[in-house]
Write an enzyme that holds these catalytic residues in place. Sequence first.
Site, PDB file in Angstrom:
ATOM      1  N   GLU A 422       0.964  -1.475   0.347  1.00 17.33           N
ATOM      2  CA  GLU A 422      -0.014   0.246   0.375  1.00 17.33           C
ATOM      3  C   GLU A 422       0.447   1.306  -0.023  1.00 17.33           C
ATOM      4  O   GLU A 422       1.005   2.445   1.127  1.00 17.33           O
ATOM      5  CB  GLU A 422      -0.825   0.052   1.011  1.00 17.33           C
ATOM      6  CG  GLU A 422      -1.729  -1.391   1.177  1.00 17.33           C
ATOM      7  CD  GLU A 422      -3.640  -0.637   0.368  1.00 17.33           C
ATOM      8  OE1 GLU A 422      -3.143   0.433  -0.764  1.00 17.33           O
ATOM      9  OE2 GLU A 422      -4.218  -1.650   0.421  1.00 17.33           O
ATOM     10  N   GLU A 498      -4.522 -10.605  -0.052  1.00 15.11           N
ATOM     11  CA  GLU A 498      -5.400 -10.509   1.543  1.00 15.11           C
ATOM     12  C   GLU A 498      -6.703 -10.557   0.638  1.00 15.11           C
ATOM     13  O   GLU A 498      -7.085 -10.289  -0.731  1.00 15.11           O
ATOM     14  CB  GLU A 498      -5.176  -8.785   1.892  1.00 15.11           C
ATOM     15  CG  GLU A 498      -4.151  -8.881   2.415  1.00 15.11           C
ATOM     16  CD  GLU A 498      -4.164  -7.322   2.799  1.00 15.11           C
ATOM     17  OE1 GLU A 498      -4.529  -6.496   3.317  1.00 15.11           O
ATOM     18  OE2 GLU A 498      -2.717  -6.632   2.618  1.00 15.11           O
TER      19      GLU A 498
HETATM   20  C1  IPT Z   1      -5.345  -3.657   3.861  1.00 11.16           C
HETATM   21  C2  IPT Z   1      -3.980  -3.572   4.404  1.00 11.16           C
HETATM   22  O1  IPT Z   1      -2.722  -4.057   3.616  1.00 11.16           O
HETATM   23  C3  IPT Z   1      -3.775  -4.546   5.114  1.00 11.16           C
HETATM   24  O2  IPT Z   1      -2.792  -3.702   6.247  1.00 11.16           O
HETATM   25  C4  IPT Z   1      -4.682  -4.080   6.225  1.00 11.16           C
HETATM   26  O3  IPT Z   1      -4.514  -3.031   6.964  1.00 11.16           O
HETATM   27  C5  IPT Z   1      -5.944  -4.575   5.613  1.00 11.16           C
HETATM   28  O4  IPT Z   1      -6.192  -4.167   4.922  1.00 11.16           O
HETATM   29  C6  IPT Z   1      -7.721  -4.213   6.802  1.00 11.16           C
HETATM   30  O5  IPT Z   1      -7.297  -4.640   8.011  1.00 11.16           O
HETATM   31  S1  IPT Z   1      -4.901  -2.220   2.493  1.00 11.16           S
HETATM   32  C7  IPT Z   1      -6.956  -1.854   2.622  1.00 11.16           C
HETATM   33  C8  IPT Z   1      -7.221  -0.584   2.234  1.00 11.16           C
HETATM   34  C9  IPT Z   1      -8.142  -2.632   1.703  1.00 11.16           C
END
Ligand code: IPT
Length: 979
Positions: A422, A498
């Site tokens: 990010e 993710e």
């Molecule tokens: C995404 C991040 O990469 C991760 O660190 C964490 O914050 C996660 O989301 C949520 O828990 S970023 C998000 C804007 C999709």
Amino acid sequence: MTFADNDIAYLVDVSPGTGTLPPRAWPPGSDAARLSLNGTWRFRLSEHAALDTGFAHEDFDPSAWDEVRVPGHWVLQGRGQGTHDGTYGSPAYTNTLYPFPLDPPYVPTENPTGDHLHRFDLPAGWPSDGGAVLRFDGVESCARVWLNGTELGEFKGSRLPHEFAVGPLLRPRGNVLAVRVHQWSSGSYLEDQDQWWMPGIFRDVTLLHRPEDAVRDHFVHASYDHDSGTGTLRVDSEPAGRVLIPGLGIDIASGESVTVAAEPWSAEQPRLYEGELVTGGERVRLRVGFRTVRVEDGLIKANGRPLLFRGVNRHEFHPETGRTLDLATMREDVLLMKRHNINAVRTSHYPPHPAFLDLCDELGLWVIDECDLETHGFHAVGWHGNPVADPRWTPALLDRAARMVERDKNHPSVVIWSLGNECDTGEGLTAMAGWIRERDPSRPIHYEGDLSCKDTDFYSRMYADHAEVDAIGRGAEDPLPDAGLDARRRGLPFLQCEYAHAMGNGPGGLAEYQALFERYPRLQGGFVWEWIDHGLAHEEFGYAYGGDYGEELHDGNFVCDGLLFPDRTPSPGLLDFKSVIQPVRMEGDGHEGVVTIRNLYDVVDLSHLTFTWSYEKDGETVREGVLDVPAVPAGGSTEVKLPEPPRRDPDAATQWTLRARLARDTAWAARGHLVAWAQLPVEYGMGAPVPGGSAPVADGARITLGSGTFDARTGTLLAVGGIPVRGFGLDVWRAPTDNDNGMSWLTGSSVAVKWRALGLDRMHHRVDAVESGTDALTVRTRVAPAASDLALRVTYHWISNGIRLALRADVEPEGVWKVPLPRIGVRLGLPAAYDRTTWWGAGPGESYPDTGSAAMQGIWSASVPELQTPYVRPQENGARADVRWLELTDGQRPLLVDGGTFSFTARPWSTAELDAAAHRTDLVAGDTVWLHLDAAHHGIGSESCGPGVLPDHRLDATRPARLAVQFSVRGSQEPRRPA
Ligand code: IPT
């Protein structure tokens, strides 16, 4: 003092630091002497950074100072018993927001600064020749270091190693190491990961002897040719030396290549060959794993085989020590992953403690090693000033890339480098990718934040919903504006770096993602967000999350979004994930007794598993045995015939349960460990007969119908079989889950916001009629929220034969319902003594329409406290689904509920109390066990960061619903099932 003053200019200098040695590989062992400097250090905390440096003089007397543990975060220590007591400030949690004004590279004047002093003697026998290196494995966020009064330099890059040459400064006794650590520095702008801000020397500090001719750096190149079954090894070393791998008969010079017959390394078979690199001054341990990773034909392959990542994102976390982890905890993480069928880990969002990667090499996990880099909070200002897009920061970014790659380059488990997380896009990222490719062309590169994928070898997304993932699988994703880049991206393998945000109850929709990953070759799996809840142990709250330390800005319990609870107890989400990603799939027709067994491993055949079957009747095993399954190769399948069932009994519910267990002990689990299972139903069986015959008898304020007692005015159930009941009635409310709440903190909207606005948590119950028939009691009601014309017409039909009391609740919607309902069922309060349950249904854990893959049909028992899933922020939890019968008992007079198939929850507190609670410690058991019997629930989804509930799992309010259950109270000697 200003930043311009030389003394603190380094704080806001965008350069990575001065005085440190070039980064190098971190070996799993060496014969050179080493001295751990971990322990109790003297400590003084100041509120700002501009301080005199007198404490670094050798003759400074720190006896008035406090003490802290190193490694550790000072905010988690105190003068008390070693837990956080606010003595040294507090942790602070923000997801993306920087907790200070955005004015890179400047940082606030309020800059907690911890001066650390440690006196040490060299141990007896410490060699007098050669040099020595002082190594810091992790300091957040900026350290300035002196040894024996001489300044060594300063560095940034919190989760990266930094070494100083200190040989000439050392003396046998009375060395004084002084380390000034600033919480904020220019480096903080590069470290905006979603986690607690916790300064300190949080990883090891070590003094390493560097003999003459010690290994300065070494690079193990160990590839595998799957066609010939050979491994090729070359170890580059500075200075040159010999490479010895006795198990392979290898004895070559460094820089020389040799090809030998060898077994490959994979996460499934982590074959390591022990060896040594011997130079004039040092013997360095080698653990060689032969493997070749390549992106070819649009797929990531290891040793020629495409991979399917069943991964998790792992932050380093311990509820007491924050990001300071001991070896046992790291090992526990890897063991837990292996035991839950996880085969991959993304080290979100920084390189982990180096020992973690040794464990991944040894026990077998594919690793995406991610650089310590995130600038997410620039999002709040339209990415204006984003360091990765500003060439002045490029040297700092390159330094971070180099520190990761050089440290971790010899791990066979590391198969992908990730630039960071990010950061949007910018030339700094391109520079990092270029440097990494040059230095280590053997591993592909990942970065999610640039949709063009111009610097990377993967098309990676986070939280893409099922429909988008499906489109990507088909190669039908929306095009990029640039045709060339679009064509290139279409040829790349896809990862969800993710997905399945594991916050609170959930994630729902896992099985649907897995089905997509298994359907399309291009989809090479994903990494659940995330491994563990970062709840900090807290005396008052149990576990603390954002806001609990009075932070000015915070993101609440968004920091508790893991598959493990903070104490590393697996949550239902982890158990579900284990089932969903099981590497063996057993499907078939229970009636015909034929099962197809598919090997979903990437590498191994099925000979390491033992298969068993059991045949169950009404929930009890009646026969079991071993199932002969051939050694199906990876990717293959076979059909197996089940034995002839004992005797068909169409009245009974019958099913097969198949299990695959480890046939032998492994390094990560004992023989017998359950890897995969399936249940194949045979006959559904008969429900309990519906009783009748009793006539309602009115007696003043009461009506009696067989074993039921009702309020004559409202028709409410007051007792069943003499057991008092309170608060009976339809209930559609649930304490919103984090996924129900969705991202309302950002968007203002979510299903739970709509539920509350509509008033589903405060329904009004109007009684329209209480009708006593000849053998039934019918109660007609209208259940509706205030200020709305939406309603649910609920008719309760009661009949009884004197022992059994049967309820049929029919629910008809009125008006145009646009939101789904949280649940549909009835609620009743029983005396608190009814605190033990046994049920036949899915268990032992919770299940909702789109979760519960881990739940098996069987007969289960649990106390009411055990039925509660302790989410860090209390919310709906603990439903047991597909229940055929449920017994609650006070130990004297069991209450049996059966009839149809339903779901139940039983709690020592009400839904309103659960809803109002912010922490586990807010929940206190009362004098009532609240029992919910539900015809249906709304699904869970993963909208806390991702898609909501899929259409199939929504609880549509526009359709009529029915709940049918029967209550009976039996003497403890009577059989459970009626004849
Ligand atoms: C995404 C991040 O990469 C991760 O660190 C964490 O914050 C996660 O989301 C949520 O828990 S970023 C998000 C804007 C999709």
